[in-house]
Design a protein around this motif. Structure first.
Motif, PDB file in Angstrom:
ATOM      1  N   THR A 146       8.636   3.137 -11.265  1.00  0.00           N
ATOM      2  CA  THR A 146       7.946   3.705 -10.111  1.00  0.00           C
ATOM      3  C   THR A 146       6.508   3.198 -10.141  1.00  0.00           C
ATOM      4  O   THR A 146       5.833   3.332 -11.164  1.00  0.00           O
ATOM      5  CB  THR A 146       7.951   5.240 -10.146  1.00  0.00           C
ATOM      6  OG1 THR A 146       9.306   5.712 -10.198  1.00  0.00           O
ATOM      7  CG2 THR A 146       7.280   5.807  -8.910  1.00  0.00           C
ATOM      8  N   CYS A 147       6.079   2.614  -9.038  1.00  0.00           N
ATOM      9  CA  CYS A 147       4.723   2.045  -8.959  1.00  0.00           C
ATOM     10  C   CYS A 147       4.009   2.662  -7.757  1.00  0.00           C
ATOM     11  O   CYS A 147       4.520   2.626  -6.637  1.00  0.00           O
ATOM     12  CB  CYS A 147       4.782   0.527  -8.828  1.00  0.00           C
ATOM     13  SG  CYS A 147       3.189  -0.294  -9.099  1.00  0.00           S
ATOM     14  N   ASP A 191      11.755  14.910  -7.996  1.00  0.00           N
ATOM     15  CA  ASP A 191      10.718  15.187  -6.996  1.00  0.00           C
ATOM     16  C   ASP A 191       9.447  15.744  -7.629  1.00  0.00           C
ATOM     17  O   ASP A 191       8.333  15.374  -7.244  1.00  0.00           O
ATOM     18  CB  ASP A 191      11.255  16.185  -5.959  1.00  0.00           C
ATOM     19  CG  ASP A 191      12.337  15.564  -5.081  1.00  0.00           C
ATOM     20  OD1 ASP A 191      12.399  14.318  -5.021  1.00  0.00           O
ATOM     21  OD2 ASP A 191      13.120  16.321  -4.464  1.00  0.00           O
ATOM     22  N   GLY A 192       9.607  16.627  -8.604  1.00  0.00           N
ATOM     23  CA  GLY A 192       8.436  17.195  -9.265  1.00  0.00           C
ATOM     24  C   GLY A 192       7.636  16.146 -10.013  1.00  0.00           C
ATOM     25  O   GLY A 192       6.402  16.143  -9.980  1.00  0.00           O
ATOM     26  N   GLU A 193       8.318  15.229 -10.685  1.00  0.00           N
ATOM     27  CA  GLU A 193       7.616  14.171 -11.424  1.00  0.00           C
ATOM     28  C   GLU A 193       6.929  13.201 -10.463  1.00  0.00           C
ATOM     29  O   GLU A 193       5.820  12.718 -10.747  1.00  0.00           O
ATOM     30  CB  GLU A 193       8.606  13.439 -12.323  1.00  0.00           C
ATOM     31  CG  GLU A 193       9.103  14.290 -13.483  1.00  0.00           C
ATOM     32  CD  GLU A 193      10.234  13.623 -14.256  1.00  0.00           C
ATOM     33  OE1 GLU A 193      10.363  13.863 -15.470  1.00  0.00           O
ATOM     34  OE2 GLU A 193      11.007  12.861 -13.627  1.00  0.00           O
ATOM     35  N   ARG A 194       7.587  12.910  -9.341  1.00  0.00           N
ATOM     36  CA  ARG A 194       6.924  12.050  -8.346  1.00  0.00           C
ATOM     37  C   ARG A 194       5.647  12.702  -7.825  1.00  0.00           C
ATOM     38  O   ARG A 194       4.629  12.031  -7.630  1.00  0.00           O
ATOM     39  CB  ARG A 194       7.875  11.775  -7.181  1.00  0.00           C
ATOM     40  CG  ARG A 194       9.052  10.879  -7.521  1.00  0.00           C
ATOM     41  CD  ARG A 194       9.784  10.459  -6.255  1.00  0.00           C
ATOM     42  NE  ARG A 194      11.062   9.854  -6.560  1.00  0.00           N
ATOM     43  CZ  ARG A 194      12.209  10.503  -6.579  1.00  0.00           C
ATOM     44  NH1 ARG A 194      12.239  11.812  -6.301  1.00  0.00           N
ATOM     45  NH2 ARG A 194      13.339   9.880  -6.873  1.00  0.00           N
ATOM     46  N   GLY A 232       0.807  -1.220   0.000  1.00  0.00           N
ATOM     47  CA  GLY A 232       0.000   0.000   0.000  1.00  0.00           C
ATOM     48  C   GLY A 232       0.836   1.263   0.000  1.00  0.00           C
ATOM     49  O   GLY A 232       0.367   2.309   0.457  1.00  0.00           O
ATOM     50  N   GLN A 233       2.073   1.183  -0.503  1.00  0.00           N
ATOM     51  CA  GLN A 233       2.979   2.333  -0.532  1.00  0.00           C
ATOM     52  C   GLN A 233       3.699   2.376  -1.883  1.00  0.00           C
ATOM     53  O   GLN A 233       3.896   1.330  -2.513  1.00  0.00           O
ATOM     54  CB  GLN A 233       4.016   2.240   0.582  1.00  0.00           C
ATOM     55  CG  GLN A 233       3.429   2.299   1.987  1.00  0.00           C
ATOM     56  CD  GLN A 233       4.488   2.163   3.053  1.00  0.00           C
ATOM     57  OE1 GLN A 233       5.630   1.775   2.768  1.00  0.00           O
ATOM     58  NE2 GLN A 233       4.126   2.454   4.295  1.00  0.00           N
ATOM     59  N   PRO A 234       4.103   3.590  -2.336  1.00  0.00           N
ATOM     60  CA  PRO A 234       4.835   3.676  -3.607  1.00  0.00           C
ATOM     61  C   PRO A 234       6.153   2.894  -3.545  1.00  0.00           C
ATOM     62  O   PRO A 234       6.812   2.837  -2.499  1.00  0.00           O
ATOM     63  CB  PRO A 234       5.085   5.183  -3.770  1.00  0.00           C
ATOM     64  CG  PRO A 234       4.046   5.841  -2.918  1.00  0.00           C
ATOM     65  CD  PRO A 234       3.823   4.919  -1.758  1.00  0.00           C
ATOM     66  N   GLN A 235       6.511   2.303  -4.666  1.00  0.00           N
ATOM     67  CA  GLN A 235       7.741   1.534  -4.781  1.00  0.00           C
ATOM     68  C   GLN A 235       8.544   2.068  -5.964  1.00  0.00           C
ATOM     69  O   GLN A 235       7.978   2.378  -7.022  1.00  0.00           O
ATOM     70  CB  GLN A 235       7.438   0.040  -4.984  1.00  0.00           C
ATOM     71  CG  GLN A 235       6.588  -0.592  -3.889  1.00  0.00           C
ATOM     72  CD  GLN A 235       7.329  -0.714  -2.575  1.00  0.00           C
ATOM     73  OE1 GLN A 235       8.521  -1.045  -2.550  1.00  0.00           O
ATOM     74  NE2 GLN A 235       6.626  -0.449  -1.476  1.00  0.00           N
ATOM     75  N   VAL A 243      -0.593   2.052 -10.385  1.00  0.00           N
ATOM     76  CA  VAL A 243      -0.150   2.643 -11.650  1.00  0.00           C
ATOM     77  C   VAL A 243       1.355   2.450 -11.743  1.00  0.00           C
ATOM     78  O   VAL A 243       2.096   2.889 -10.858  1.00  0.00           O
ATOM     79  CB  VAL A 243      -0.513   4.136 -11.739  1.00  0.00           C
ATOM     80  CG1 VAL A 243       0.039   4.728 -13.033  1.00  0.00           C
ATOM     81  CG2 VAL A 243      -2.007   4.332 -11.659  1.00  0.00           C
ATOM     82  N   LEU A 244       1.791   1.783 -12.788  1.00  0.00           N
ATOM     83  CA  LEU A 244       3.207   1.463 -12.983  1.00  0.00           C
ATOM     84  C   LEU A 244       3.769   2.358 -14.086  1.00  0.00           C
ATOM     85  O   LEU A 244       3.206   2.407 -15.190  1.00  0.00           O
ATOM     86  CB  LEU A 244       3.345  -0.018 -13.348  1.00  0.00           C
ATOM     87  CG  LEU A 244       4.749  -0.619 -13.384  1.00  0.00           C
ATOM     88  CD1 LEU A 244       4.674  -2.112 -13.076  1.00  0.00           C
ATOM     89  CD2 LEU A 244       5.401  -0.440 -14.740  1.00  0.00           C
TER      90      LEU A 244
END
Length: 550
Positions: free
Chosen positions: A312-313, A336-339, A286-289, A326-327
């Motif tokens: 990045t998922c 950081d901005g894209e994340r 349940g967390q971004p990877q 979403v992968l």
């Protein structure tokens, strides 16, 4: 000369300190004003959420039938307002966490209300009291939250006013500092920093504009699939050289499905068909990877571990439940901005996708017979109208067949209703598997079924029904020596009728004739009229003694 240099150095140091102080005051003023604006908008969001939920409560708690469509639209409006509020709150802030906790109270109330919608007759006083308590908690929490937000906003405004006053006092000194800074390289570096700030500001404005467009587009999405494709386009448009795949969690089949296109040469194309939700680490935790290209993590992801680029998922969360992920695959890791853009898009779309999924499931259940899994009578009547329109447009025949099980009342009486239900379910299975993909089979009522065979003339319809009759006779639900049988009646568009009522009535007359001919056979309306003239002019219906409720 040295004294002058020392004096100049001292003055220059003082001027630099003044610049630092002015910049700090300016930054503080901007930050405080921004915080006040965010708090005021969040307070408005909390008030909007309360309005939506109270309207839903009015629908549910008022005596009389509940408008399911209105309830669903209000849920969608609530989720969209929540998404806008989350987009305004800063990631990781206490206001965002409190807004999510506030929305969780509303979700608990909607879950309790959904049970009432599913079984309106079974609504004990304890359940009504529990919902009322949840609603009151939601209102008290909302009032306290708004009070805190507006209090913070007033305090921020006062501090911003003080900072502006200080800035006005520092203006003469800033004029001197500007003249001194023009003689040094620090001014050039400051100018370069301002240019970078301006670039970031423009980038942020573009991001906000894209997010606003995405929000409006989501509100106009006509289906869950369209919203999922929209999310994929939004991400690939905002992430340079990125490839996005939207994954949906199918709990009923314990599968993780790709609901947007996957390149045929991607390793995902081989991994997705057998993927389970736990295979994706973002869904599991349940967390971004994140994984950089060429890295070897201690716990690799079974789904995207074979991808060559950086991955990045991000999980799609609604009320603490993971409904998918979403992968995103890129050549280099996201900055950081894209994340932030990725997280904003996923967070904004998750409530909308969840609402559309719930609506789709509700519509599917409303059009499906629970016992056989076939479409029900309502769905059959709508499909017959559509197929007739297509057949009329393409000038092709359409065979309409009604069939029911012979002596079904005896099956219930001798073997019990449980065996009768098993027989109906088995007939539904073989009827679906023994017909073409373009054919349509529905349970029409009791032990009666309707089959629609497009682009099929009279001879083809009779042949298809006879094959299905033989397949039903081979069922062994009732035990050794007891084979079920079925009687069929066939009418064909346009020769036997051009409207749904006429065709169904004609197939029913033919079915009555099959019953009268000894059962376990197929009769066609046109053949009856040729043999008997006006065979069913009296409008007789077939034998009701064979019918019994499932």
């Amino acid at each position: 000369m040295r004294a002058r240099l020392r004096s100049f150095s001292t003055l220059f140091g003082v001027l630099l300190c003044a610049i630092a102080l002015a910049v700090a005051v300016t930054g503080l003023t901007v930050a405080l004003a921004s915080d006040a604006d965010v708090d005021q908008r969040l307070a408005t969001t909390v008030e909007t959420l309360e309005s939506h939920l109270l309207r839903q409560a009015l629908l549910v708690e008022t005596a009389g039938p509940v408008d399911i469509g209105g309830f669903t639209r209000m849920t969608r409006a609530f989720d969209l307002a929540l998404a806008e509020g989350l987009a305004q709150a800063r990631p990781g802030s206490a206001q965002r966490a409190r807004l999510l906790a506030h929305a969780a109270l509303a979700e608990r109330w909607r879950v309790a209300a959904a049970r009432t919608l599913d079984a309106p007759a079974d609504d004990p006083p304890a359940a009504v009291a529990a919902r009322a308590e949840l609603l009151e908690r939601f209102r008290r929490d909302g009032a306290a939250f708004r009070k805190d937000l507006l209090g913070r906003s007033d305090a921020a405004d006062r501090r911003a006013h003080d900072a502006v006053l200080l800035m006005a006092i520092m203006l003469p000194l800033l004029a001197l500092l500007g003249a001194a800074g023009a003689l040094t390289g620090r001014w050039r570096r400051r100018s370069a920093g301002a240019a970078e700030d301006h670039r970031l500001l423009l980038e942020d404005r573009r991001h906000r504009s894209a997010q606003d467009e995405f929000t409006r587009a989501l509100q106009g999405a006509r289906s869950e699939r369209e919203a999922q494709r929209m999310l994929k386009r939004q991400l690939e448009r905002s992430l340079a050289d990125g490839s996005a795949t939207v994954l949906n969690r199918n709990n009923s089949d314990n599968r993780l499905e790709a609901v947007t296109a996957v390149r045929s040469d991607s390793p995902l194309a081989d991994a997705i068909p057998e993927a389970q939700p736990e295979d994706c680490l973002a869904v599991r935790f349940g967390q971004p990877q994140e994984r950089a290209a060429g890295s070897s993590p201690l716990l690799p992801c079974e789904l995207c571990g074979a991808l060559a680029g950086s991955v990045t998922c991000v999980p799609s969360l609604v009320g603490g439940e993971v409904i998918g992920s979403v992968l995103v695959e890129t050549e280099v890791p996201l900055d950081d901005g894209e994340r932030r853009r990725l997280a904003d898009a996923v967070t904004q779309s998750a409530p909308v996708l969840a609402s559309m999924r719930n609506l789709r499931l509700a519509e599917t259940r409303a059009a499906t017979d629970a016992l056989t899994g076939l479409p029900n009578r309502r769905s059959a009547e709508e499909t017959l109208k559509l197929m007739l329109a297509n057949a009329d447009r393409s000038a092709t025949p359409l065979a309409v067949a009604l069939f029911d099980l012979d002596h079904f009342k005896n099956v219930n009486d001798v073997y019990g209703h449980e065996k009768g239900d098993q027989l109906l379910a088995a007939v539904g299975d073989v009827a679906s598997s023994a017909t073409r993909a373009c054919d349509f089979v529905a349970r029409f009522g009791g032990e009666e079924f309707l089959a629609l065979l497009p682009n099929t003339d009279l001879a083809g319809g009779v042949l298809a029904c006879d094959k299905l009759r033989e397949t039903i006779a081979r069922l062994h639900v009732l035990g050794a020596g007891h084979s079920p049988s079925a009687s069929f009646g066939v009418a064909v568009f346009p020769d036997d009728g051009t409207d749904p009522e006429t065709l169904v009535r004609g197939a029913d007359r033919a079915l009555y004739a099959a019953k009268s001919s000894g059962r376990n056979c197929v009769r066609a309306l046109r053949t009856l009229e040729a043999e008997n003239g006006t065979f069913a002019a009296a409008g007789a219906t077939h034998d009701q003694t064979d019918r019994a409720p499932a």
